[in-house]
Design a protein around this motif. Structure first.
Motif, PDB file in Angstrom:
ATOM      1  N   ALA A  94     119.127  84.465 103.239  1.00  0.00           N
ATOM      2  CA  ALA A  94     119.743  84.477 104.565  1.00  0.00           C
ATOM      3  C   ALA A  94     120.293  83.114 104.984  1.00  0.00           C
ATOM      4  N   LEU A  95     119.587  82.045 104.676  1.00  0.00           N
ATOM      5  CA  LEU A  95     120.036  80.735 105.169  1.00  0.00           C
ATOM      6  C   LEU A  95     121.429  80.354 104.674  1.00  0.00           C
ATOM      7  N   PRO A  96     121.736  80.448 103.384  1.00  0.00           N
ATOM      8  CA  PRO A  96     123.098  80.102 102.964  1.00  0.00           C
ATOM      9  C   PRO A  96     124.158  80.998 103.590  1.00  0.00           C
ATOM     10  N   ARG A  97     123.825  82.247 103.835  1.00  0.00           N
ATOM     11  CA  ARG A  97     124.793  83.153 104.462  1.00  0.00           C
ATOM     12  C   ARG A  97     125.027  82.788 105.926  1.00  0.00           C
ATOM     13  N   ILE A  98     123.982  82.379 106.618  1.00  0.00           N
ATOM     14  CA  ILE A  98     124.145  81.943 108.007  1.00  0.00           C
ATOM     15  C   ILE A  98     125.001  80.689 108.051  1.00  0.00           C
ATOM     16  N   VAL A  99     124.731  79.749 107.165  1.00  0.00           N
ATOM     17  CA  VAL A  99     125.520  78.519 107.097  1.00  0.00           C
ATOM     18  C   VAL A  99     126.984  78.857 106.782  1.00  0.00           C
ATOM     19  N   ALA A 100     127.200  79.770 105.853  1.00  0.00           N
ATOM     20  CA  ALA A 100     128.567  80.169 105.505  1.00  0.00           C
ATOM     21  C   ALA A 100     129.277  80.800 106.699  1.00  0.00           C
ATOM     22  N   ALA A 101     128.566  81.624 107.457  1.00  0.00           N
ATOM     23  CA  ALA A 101     129.167  82.252 108.638  1.00  0.00           C
ATOM     24  C   ALA A 101     129.582  81.201 109.655  1.00  0.00           C
ATOM     25  N   MET A 102     128.727  80.219 109.866  1.00  0.00           N
ATOM     26  CA  MET A 102     129.059  79.151 110.812  1.00  0.00           C
ATOM     27  C   MET A 102     130.272  78.368 110.331  1.00  0.00           C
ATOM     28  N   GLY A 103     130.318  78.079 109.043  1.00  0.00           N
ATOM     29  CA  GLY A 103     131.432  77.328 108.488  1.00  0.00           C
ATOM     30  C   GLY A 103     132.735  78.096 108.487  1.00  0.00           C
ATOM     31  N   ALA A 104     132.665  79.400 108.298  1.00  0.00           N
ATOM     32  CA  ALA A 104     133.866  80.225 108.240  1.00  0.00           C
ATOM     33  C   ALA A 104     134.443  80.535 109.615  1.00  0.00           C
ATOM     34  N   HIS A 105     133.626  80.458 110.653  1.00  0.00           N
ATOM     35  CA  HIS A 105     134.058  80.865 112.002  1.00  0.00           C
ATOM     36  C   HIS A 105     133.676  79.822 113.054  1.00  0.00           C
ATOM     37  N   PRO A 106     134.113  78.574 112.867  1.00  0.00           N
ATOM     38  CA  PRO A 106     133.688  77.518 113.798  1.00  0.00           C
ATOM     39  C   PRO A 106     134.215  77.692 115.223  1.00  0.00           C
ATOM     40  N   ALA A 130     106.478  77.234 106.492  1.00  0.00           N
ATOM     41  CA  ALA A 130     107.354  76.876 107.608  1.00  0.00           C
ATOM     42  C   ALA A 130     108.093  75.572 107.359  1.00  0.00           C
ATOM     43  N   GLU A 131     107.420  74.584 106.847  1.00  0.00           N
ATOM     44  CA  GLU A 131     108.085  73.304 106.581  1.00  0.00           C
ATOM     45  C   GLU A 131     109.191  73.472 105.548  1.00  0.00           C
ATOM     46  N   ALA A 132     108.950  74.267 104.530  1.00  0.00           N
ATOM     47  CA  ALA A 132     109.973  74.520 103.512  1.00  0.00           C
ATOM     48  C   ALA A 132     111.159  75.274 104.124  1.00  0.00           C
ATOM     49  N   ARG A 133     110.906  76.210 105.047  1.00  0.00           N
ATOM     50  CA  ARG A 133     112.011  76.913 105.715  1.00  0.00           C
ATOM     51  C   ARG A 133     112.835  75.942 106.540  1.00  0.00           C
ATOM     52  N   ARG A 134     112.153  75.054 107.252  1.00  0.00           N
ATOM     53  CA  ARG A 134     112.890  74.067 108.049  1.00  0.00           C
ATOM     54  C   ARG A 134     113.728  73.162 107.142  1.00  0.00           C
ATOM     55  N   GLN A 135     113.152  72.742 106.038  1.00  0.00           N
ATOM     56  CA  GLN A 135     113.888  71.885 105.111  1.00  0.00           C
ATOM     57  C   GLN A 135     115.080  72.638 104.513  1.00  0.00           C
ATOM     58  N   ALA A 136     114.896  73.897 104.201  1.00  0.00           N
ATOM     59  CA  ALA A 136     115.985  74.705 103.645  1.00  0.00           C
ATOM     60  C   ALA A 136     117.117  74.886 104.655  1.00  0.00           C
TER      61      ALA A 136
END
Length: 152
Positions: A94-106, A130-136
């Protein structure tokens, strides 16, 4: 049936968008009943289908918005159950897809808002992962700051 529709029509952006919206609505709510609905969505296989829809239809701002809303709601909740759902979202990409969505639709404030709320829920928690999720989620920081500047 919502998850079955997503699995049966992966190339249909409208089906995916409306299904993500349905997942958001179905999994909304607080207390034990809301938690049970969110967990049922995970158990039914909703998370990988939401993430797959985001990857299959990156140009659809509305789909990205609805998918982020669904991720936000499914990963909501305090305690071990919410943390486990947040980790499950990370585990299916999910994280890379969320980042991609933000980047594609600024320029789309709705996509940016829903992406930020999904990031908030996914990165929250006090469990061992949790710490690993935050870092990711660190890759999203420049996009979060850009969204704050673009959509005050």
């Amino acid at each position: 049936r919502v998850v079955a529709a997503m699995g049966g029509h992966p190339a249909d952006a409208l089906v995916q968008m409306w299904a993500c919206g349905a997942l958001y609505s179905i999994t909304a709510g607080e207390g034990a009943r809301g938690e049970a609905r969110r967990q049922a969505a995970v158990d039914a296989g909703a998370l990988p289908l939401v993430v797959a829809a985001m990857g299959a239809h990156p140009a659809s701002a509305r789909l990205q918005e609805e998918a982020c809303r669904a991720l936000c709601m499914i990963t909501a909740g305090e305690g071990a159950q919410g943390e486990a759902r947040a980790q499950a979202a990370v585990d299916v990409g999910a994280l890379p897809r969320i980042v991609a969505a933000m980047g594609a639709h600024p320029a789309d404030a709705d996509v940016q808002q829903q992406a930020c709320t999904a990031l908030c829920n996914i990165a929250a928690g006090a469990d061992a992962q949790a710490e690993a999720r935050r870092q990711a989620a660190v890759d999203a920081l420049p996009l979060v700051v850009a969204a704050m500047g673009a959509h005050p």
